[in-house]
Design an enzyme around this catalytic site. Structure first.
Site, PDB file in Angstrom:
ATOM      1  N   THR A 181     -18.278  66.181  60.737  1.00  0.00           N
ATOM      2  CA  THR A 181     -16.977  65.840  61.518  1.00  0.00           C
ATOM      3  C   THR A 181     -16.084  65.769  61.297  1.00  0.00           C
ATOM      4  O   THR A 181     -14.909  66.043  61.471  1.00  0.00           O
ATOM      5  CB  THR A 181     -17.519  64.836  63.191  1.00  0.00           C
ATOM      6  N   ASP A 209     -29.151  58.816  60.004  1.00  0.00           N
ATOM      7  CA  ASP A 209     -29.119  59.559  58.071  1.00  0.00           C
ATOM      8  C   ASP A 209     -28.574  58.140  57.620  1.00  0.00           C
ATOM      9  O   ASP A 209     -28.626  57.974  56.294  1.00  0.00           O
ATOM     10  CB  ASP A 209     -28.952  60.620  58.090  1.00  0.00           C
ATOM     11  N   TYR A 360     -35.924  61.138  68.449  1.00  0.00           N
ATOM     12  CA  TYR A 360     -35.042  62.125  70.118  1.00  0.00           C
ATOM     13  C   TYR A 360     -35.423  60.948  70.578  1.00  0.00           C
ATOM     14  O   TYR A 360     -34.633  59.885  71.041  1.00  0.00           O
ATOM     15  CB  TYR A 360     -35.878  62.814  70.616  1.00  0.00           C
TER      16      TYR A 360
END
Length: 453
Positions: A181, A209, A360
C-alpha cells in the site's frame, strides 16, 4: 570489514518531507502547542535495528509530528478520503475513527469519504460505493475488529485512482496499509505531481507482521502477540496432557518472524521458534528432529511455534503468486507434521501432535487498550500532517516520539528480524534452541536427504 564500511558510507538516508506549498492559513486549532518543521527528533540507527549497519550508528533527524501554526488547506472547504488495503489487522477501525474525529472536530473539514474495498473502490468498473464518514457513524467502530470500509489486495491503475480523486474533489488521501500500500501511495504521489495537483497523500503503516522498514512497531502488533500467546498456552496445555505431546502453533509472518519471536518471549513455554529469517536443518546432529527427540525424552512434551514463512527452503516451490504479487507459501505445517511422524515412527517413539492455527482469529479481533491509544495518535497526527500540506509520508512512532517519515524511506525493503541482535539472542535463551543448526551451515549428506512435499 572494508566492504562493510564502504556499504555504510554509501547508505544515504533522506528524512526530508515534501510539501504541497507554503502553509499560510492560521490553524483553526486553539489552545495547543504547535510544532515546527525543524527536523529535531534525533534517532540512532544501529545494527540492532537495521541489518545494513555493521560498525557504528547513523544519526538521523526527523520532523516531529503534530499540529502546525499555519495550515495549507482552507479546512472548511477541504474534502478528505480514507482507504484501507491489504489484510486485516487489529486497530484499523480505531485509525479510521481517529482520522474522522480529528478532521471534523479539530479542522471542521467539509467531508470525509470512505473508499470501499481498498484501491478497487477508486475504479468505476468495480461499482463499489463511496460512503460519507461522519463522527456519528464512526463513534463506536473502535470496538469492532476488521475494517468497516472493507479491503482488497492487488494493484490498480494509478491513473484511474488519481482520476477518481479529481472527480471526488479530494484534497487529502489517507492510505492505511502495509508495504504494498505504501508503494502504491508513492505511485499516486508521482501521478499527482505529474498532473501538478494539490493533493496530500499520507500513509498510516499497517501490517500485522511488523515488517515495514524503519518502523519499530506497527499498530495491532501488540494485540496480535496477546492473542498469539493464548494459542501457545493452549498448545502447551495440550502437549502436557499426553506423554510425548507436541503442540505445533502456526503464526503469521510471511517474511518476518516478529510475532512468533515476541509471543515466545512473552510466554516462556516455547521450546522451538522457527522464523523465515533463520533457515534450519531438519535432520542429523543439530537438526530440528533430533533436538525434538531429545526434548521429548527428557521432558515428555514440546511446543513448536512456526511463522508461516519459515522453512520454505524445505518445501516444494508452489510457483504461484497471490493478488498482491506475493509468493504463495508452501505448507510448512503439513510438511513438519509428516516429517515428525516419519521420524518418530521409524524410532518407535510414541507421540501425539496437535496443530493450532489461530491466524485469522488474531488478525480479526479488536485492538487492545494500548493499540487503541497508539492508533488514536496515528490518526490525529496523520490529519495534522495533511492539513499542513505534507505529502508522500507516513506517521510513525520512534523512541516514544511521533514523527514524519518519507514514503520512499519505508518502502526501500521489508523489515526483517535481525538474527544477530540481542533480541534474537534473548529468544534463543528463552527457548533453549541455540543448538539448532542453520541449514546453510550444514551440508546435506545422502543419508539425511529427504523428499520435499
Amino acid at each position: 570489514m572494508p566492504e562493510k564500511r564502504a556499504r555504510y558510507k554509501d547508505l544515504h538516508i533522506s528524512t526530508e518531507i515534501p510539501t504541497l506549498g507554503s502553509p499560510k492559513i492560521p490553524s483553526p486549532l486553539a489552545a495547543c502547542r504547535f510544532e515546527t518543521d525543524d527536523r529535531g527528533v534525533d534517532f540512532y540507527l544501529d545494527n540492532e535495528l537495521h541489518e545494513e549497519i555493521t560498525d557504528e550508528p547513523i544519526p538521523l533527524c526527523f520532523e516531529k509530528a503534530g499540529p502546525r501554526e499555519h495550515v495549507f488547506f482552507d479546512t472548511p472547504k477541504t474534502k478528505c478520503a480514507i482507504v484501507t488495503c491489504g489484510g486485516l489487522c487489529p486497530g484499523i477501525n480505531e485509525v479510521i475513527r481517529s482520522i474522522v474525529m480529528a478532521a471534523f472536530h479539530n479542522y471542521h473539514v467539509s467531508s470525509v469519504l470512505g473508499i470501499k474495498y481498498g484501491l478497487e473502490g477508486f475504479i468505476p468498473e468495480y461499482g463499489h460505493e463511496v460512503v460519507e464518514l461522519t463522527p456519528q457513524m464512526v463513534s463506536n467502530i473502535h470496538l469492532l475488529g476488521g475494517t468497516i470500509l472493507g479491503s482488497s489486495r492487488g494493484p490498480q491503475s494509478t491513473e484511474q485512482i488519481v482520476d477518481a480523486l479529481e472527480r471526488l474533489n479530494v484534497s487529502c488521501l489517507f492510505m492505511i496499509g502495509g508495504d504494498g500500500t505504501m508503494k502504491a501511495a508513492n505511485a499516486i504521489v508521482d501521478e499527482v505531481t505529474k498532473r501538478n495537483l494539490k493533493i496530500s497523500v499520507i500513509g498510516v503503516p499497517k501490517t500485522i507482521d511488523n515488517d515495514i522498514d524503519f518502523i519499530p512497531q506497527t499498530f495491532g502488533f501488540e494485540t496480535a502477540v496477546d492473542k498469539a500467546t493464548e494459542a501457545i498456552q493452549c498448545a502447551h496445555t495440550e502437549a502436557q496432557g499426553s506423554m510425548n505431546g507436541i503442540g505445533l502453533v502456526k503464526l503469521m509472518g510471511r517474511e518476518s518472524g516478529f510475532i512468533a519471536a515476541h509471543a515466545s518471549l512473552s510466554l516462556k513455554e516455547v521450546n522451538f521458534v522457527l522464523i523465515p529469517e533463520k533457515e534450519f536443518a531438519l535432520y542429523g546432529e543439530g537438526g530440528l528432529l533430533e533436538n525434538l527427540e531429545e526434548r521429548l525424552l527428557t521432558r515428555r512434551h514440546a511446543v513448536i511455534v512456526v511463522a508461516e514463512g519459515a522453512g520454505q527452503h524445505l518445501v516444494s516451490d508452489t510457483n504461484l503468486k497471490d493478488a498482491s504479487g506475493n509468493k504463495v507459501l508452501g505448507d510448512i505445517m503439513s510438511f513438519l507434521k509428516k516429517e515428525i511422524h516419519s521420524y518418530m515412527t521409524e524410532r518407535d517413539i510414541p507421540y501425539t501432535i496437535k496443530l493450532i492455527d489461530p491466524s485469522y482469529i488474531i488478525r480479526s479481533v479488536p485492538a487492545n487498550a494500548n493499540d487503541r491509544v497508539y492508533c488514536g495518535f496515528l490518526g490525529q497526527n496523520a490529519v495534522h500532517a495533511a492539513m499542513a500540506g505534507k505529502t508522500a509520508m507516513v506517521v510513525s512512532k520512534l523512541m516514544d516520539r511521533f514523527v514524519h517519515l518519507p514514503l520512499r524511506l519505508v518502502t526501500r525493503k521489508r523489515r526483517r528480524l535481525n538474527t544477530q541482535s540481542d533480541y534474537w539472542r534473548a529468544v534463543m535463551e528463552s527457548t533453549g534452541q541455540s543448538t539448532l543448526v542453520d541449514y546453510r551451515d550444514k551440508p546435506r549428506t545422502e543419508s539425511e536427504d529427504f523428499e520435499d512435499v
